[in-house]
Every structure is written in C-alpha cells, then in structure tokens.
Design a protein around this motif. Structure first.
Motif, PDB file in Angstrom:
ATOM      1  N   LYS A 105       0.878  -1.181   0.000  1.00  0.00           N
ATOM      2  CA  LYS A 105       0.000   0.000   0.000  1.00  0.00           C
ATOM      3  C   LYS A 105       0.910   1.223   0.000  1.00  0.00           C
ATOM      4  CE  LYS A 105      -3.899  -2.234   2.098  1.00  0.00           C
ATOM      5  NZ  LYS A 105      -3.872  -3.338   2.995  1.00  0.00           N
ATOM      6  N   TYR A 106       1.591   1.416  -1.131  1.00  0.00           N
ATOM      7  CA  TYR A 106       2.622   2.442  -1.235  1.00  0.00           C
ATOM      8  C   TYR A 106       2.065   3.848  -1.026  1.00  0.00           C
ATOM      9  CZ  TYR A 106       5.285  -1.443  -3.237  1.00  0.00           C
ATOM     10  OH  TYR A 106       5.903  -2.644  -3.443  1.00  0.00           O
ATOM     11  N   ASP A 107       0.850   4.095  -1.504  1.00  0.00           N
ATOM     12  CA  ASP A 107       0.262   5.431  -1.321  1.00  0.00           C
ATOM     13  C   ASP A 107       0.078   5.743   0.164  1.00  0.00           C
ATOM     14  OD1 ASP A 107       0.209   5.943  -4.039  1.00  0.00           O
ATOM     15  OD2 ASP A 107      -1.862   5.274  -4.292  1.00  0.00           O
ATOM     16  N   GLY A 157       9.278   4.932  -2.857  1.00  0.00           N
ATOM     17  CA  GLY A 157       7.856   4.570  -2.927  1.00  0.00           C
ATOM     18  C   GLY A 157       7.202   5.118  -4.188  1.00  0.00           C
ATOM     19  N   HIS A 158       7.543   6.351  -4.541  1.00  0.00           N
ATOM     20  CA  HIS A 158       7.012   6.935  -5.775  1.00  0.00           C
ATOM     21  C   HIS A 158       7.519   6.170  -6.998  1.00  0.00           C
ATOM     22  CE1 HIS A 158       4.819  10.268  -4.116  1.00  0.00           C
ATOM     23  NE2 HIS A 158       5.880  10.744  -3.491  1.00  0.00           N
ATOM     24  N   LEU A 159       8.798   5.801  -6.985  1.00  0.00           N
ATOM     25  CA  LEU A 159       9.352   5.025  -8.096  1.00  0.00           C
ATOM     26  C   LEU A 159       8.642   3.689  -8.229  1.00  0.00           C
ATOM     27  CD1 LEU A 159      13.192   5.663  -7.610  1.00  0.00           C
ATOM     28  CD2 LEU A 159      11.666   6.733  -9.298  1.00  0.00           C
ATOM     29  N   LEU A 160       8.371   3.036  -7.100  1.00  0.00           N
ATOM     30  CA  LEU A 160       7.665   1.756  -7.125  1.00  0.00           C
ATOM     31  C   LEU A 160       6.232   1.924  -7.610  1.00  0.00           C
ATOM     32  CD1 LEU A 160       9.041   0.274  -3.826  1.00  0.00           C
ATOM     33  CD2 LEU A 160       9.464  -0.600  -6.122  1.00  0.00           C
ATOM     34  N   THR A 161       5.584   3.007  -7.209  1.00  0.00           N
ATOM     35  CA  THR A 161       4.218   3.281  -7.657  1.00  0.00           C
ATOM     36  C   THR A 161       4.211   3.493  -9.161  1.00  0.00           C
ATOM     37  OG1 THR A 161       3.673   4.261  -5.537  1.00  0.00           O
ATOM     38  CG2 THR A 161       2.217   4.793  -7.344  1.00  0.00           C
ATOM     39  N   LEU A 162       5.201   4.235  -9.667  1.00  0.00           N
ATOM     40  CA  LEU A 162       5.302   4.452 -11.113  1.00  0.00           C
ATOM     41  C   LEU A 162       5.550   3.135 -11.840  1.00  0.00           C
ATOM     42  CD1 LEU A 162       7.478   7.696 -11.284  1.00  0.00           C
ATOM     43  CD2 LEU A 162       5.040   7.472 -11.803  1.00  0.00           C
ATOM     44  N   ASP A 163       6.454   2.312 -11.293  1.00  0.00           N
ATOM     45  CA  ASP A 163       6.747   1.012 -11.903  1.00  0.00           C
ATOM     46  C   ASP A 163       5.510   0.133 -11.949  1.00  0.00           C
ATOM     47  OD1 ASP A 163       9.371   1.664 -12.345  1.00  0.00           O
ATOM     48  OD2 ASP A 163      10.183   0.448 -10.707  1.00  0.00           O
ATOM     49  N   THR A 165       2.375   1.079 -11.887  1.00  0.00           N
ATOM     50  CA  THR A 165       1.397   1.667 -12.795  1.00  0.00           C
ATOM     51  C   THR A 165       1.760   1.340 -14.238  1.00  0.00           C
ATOM     52  OG1 THR A 165       1.002   3.470 -11.248  1.00  0.00           O
ATOM     53  CG2 THR A 165       0.325   3.848 -13.525  1.00  0.00           C
ATOM     54  N   MET A 166       3.061   1.421 -14.565  1.00  0.00           N
ATOM     55  CA  MET A 166       3.503   1.091 -15.912  1.00  0.00           C
ATOM     56  C   MET A 166       3.286  -0.393 -16.200  1.00  0.00           C
ATOM     57  SD  MET A 166       6.937   3.212 -16.604  1.00  0.00           S
ATOM     58  CE  MET A 166       7.192   4.697 -15.691  1.00  0.00           C
ATOM     59  N   LEU A 167       3.528  -1.259 -15.224  1.00  0.00           N
ATOM     60  CA  LEU A 167       3.303  -2.690 -15.420  1.00  0.00           C
ATOM     61  C   LEU A 167       1.841  -2.987 -15.686  1.00  0.00           C
ATOM     62  CD1 LEU A 167       5.606  -4.383 -12.744  1.00  0.00           C
ATOM     63  CD2 LEU A 167       5.809  -4.541 -15.230  1.00  0.00           C
ATOM     64  N   MET A 168       0.957  -2.320 -14.936  1.00  0.00           N
ATOM     65  CA  MET A 168      -0.477  -2.539 -15.134  1.00  0.00           C
ATOM     66  C   MET A 168      -0.906  -2.052 -16.516  1.00  0.00           C
ATOM     67  SD  MET A 168      -2.430  -1.901 -11.513  1.00  0.00           S
ATOM     68  CE  MET A 168      -1.634  -0.387 -11.040  1.00  0.00           C
ATOM     69  N   ARG A 169      -0.357  -0.933 -16.960  1.00  0.00           N
ATOM     70  CA  ARG A 169      -0.701  -0.405 -18.284  1.00  0.00           C
ATOM     71  C   ARG A 169      -0.218  -1.339 -19.378  1.00  0.00           C
ATOM     72  NH1 ARG A 169       0.907   5.801 -17.239  1.00  0.00           N
ATOM     73  NH2 ARG A 169      -0.955   6.370 -16.082  1.00  0.00           N
TER      74      ARG A 169
END
Length: 173
Positions: A105-107, A157-163, A165-169
C-alpha cells in the motif's frame, strides 16, 4: 550490482528534488550491509528502518535534554516537549508506514512518510518562533536526517508506484 542500484536510485531521486540529498542517500544506504543485495523495495525498507532508528535515538536525546539540562531556556523546554510528542507520534507513524509498505500500500506509506517529514520540520521551526530572537535548535541535525531518510523512502515509494502503474498499463494492452 547493489552499489549501482543505490547510486542510480539516489541520483534519480536527487534529480527530481532540489531538497533531496544524494550524498546522505548513498552514504546512509551503503552503510547497511543488506543494502548491497537489496532491490528497490528493500532499499525503501532500509531507509524506513534508518528513519525509525533516527527517530528513536532523537527521542532519547530529547528526553536527556529535558532531564539533565536545568539551565534550558523555558521556551526551549516547551519546544523540546513539543518535539518529544512529535517524535513519539512519528515513531508510531513510521511503524504504520512500514506495515503499509510491506502490504504494498505504497500510497498509504507515502502519506505517513510525508507526515513524519512534516513533524521533523515542525520540531525544527518551533525553535524559531520565540518572540524577538531565534533560539538555536539542539536537534537540527536529527531533524534534517529524519526528513532526508523519510524522503529517500518516499522517493523510492514513488518510483515503485510508477513502476507498478507502468506494469499494469503494459499488461492491459
């Protein structure tokens, strides 16, 4: 390999923020032996553990200042008591951030890390509020280090959230 991930991660975070300390990031992470075999998640957890250690040690410093220094300015005593509360709450918040992070739950973790960063700023700023003079904070280094250690974990945490999000896309296409 891990020195590379540490350097790359710290560089990326420093490039994205003018207040982020690349030197403190690399120095702090590299002093922990397990960081040399860690991935991004591991580095974020190490930064949170370092922040937790910093906050716990600072709490002891504050308690020591309050009990052993009878010549403290009365305003400084009030500030230190405020900092004591901020750091006590900050330790609990960091523990919650670690739990949220482990639950991916990175957010939530990022929100709690931001709250601890704000607490270190609030502690520091309190000493500057004395009418007619600026009282030097005895906790400047500790407040700075806590802020920076939380910022390391926050950036990762932001880098992981971006990663993620990109994986889901990419998996949706």
């Amino acid at each position: 390999m891990s020195a590379d991930i540490i350097n790359q991660t710290c560089r990326k975070c420093a490039d994205e923020s003018h207040i982020f300390s690349y030197d403190l990031c690399t120095t702090s992470l590299q002093t922990v032996p397990v960081s040399h075999v860690a991935n991004l998640q591991g580095l974020a957890l190490i930064a949170m553990e370092l922040a937790l250690n910093n906050a716990s040690n600072t709490l002891l410093i504050i308690q020591n200042l309050l009990t052993s220094n009878e010549s403290l300015d009365p305003f400084a005593v009030v500030c230190l008591k405020d900092c004591l509360q901020l750091y006590s709450d900050g330790i609990r918040t960091l523990v919650d951030a670690v739990g949220a992070f482990l639950g991916e739950k990175y957010d939530n973790a990022n929100i709690w890390l931001s709250a601890v960063m704000q607490a270190s700023d609030t502690c520091e700023e309190g000493f500057k509020e004395k009418e007619g003079e600026v009282l030097p904070s005895p906790l400047t280094n500790e407040n700075y280090n806590l802020f920076q250690l939380c910022d390391i974990a926050l950036c990762i945490g932001h880098l992981l959230t971006l990663d993620s999000t990109m994986l889901m896309r990419s998996s949706a296409t």
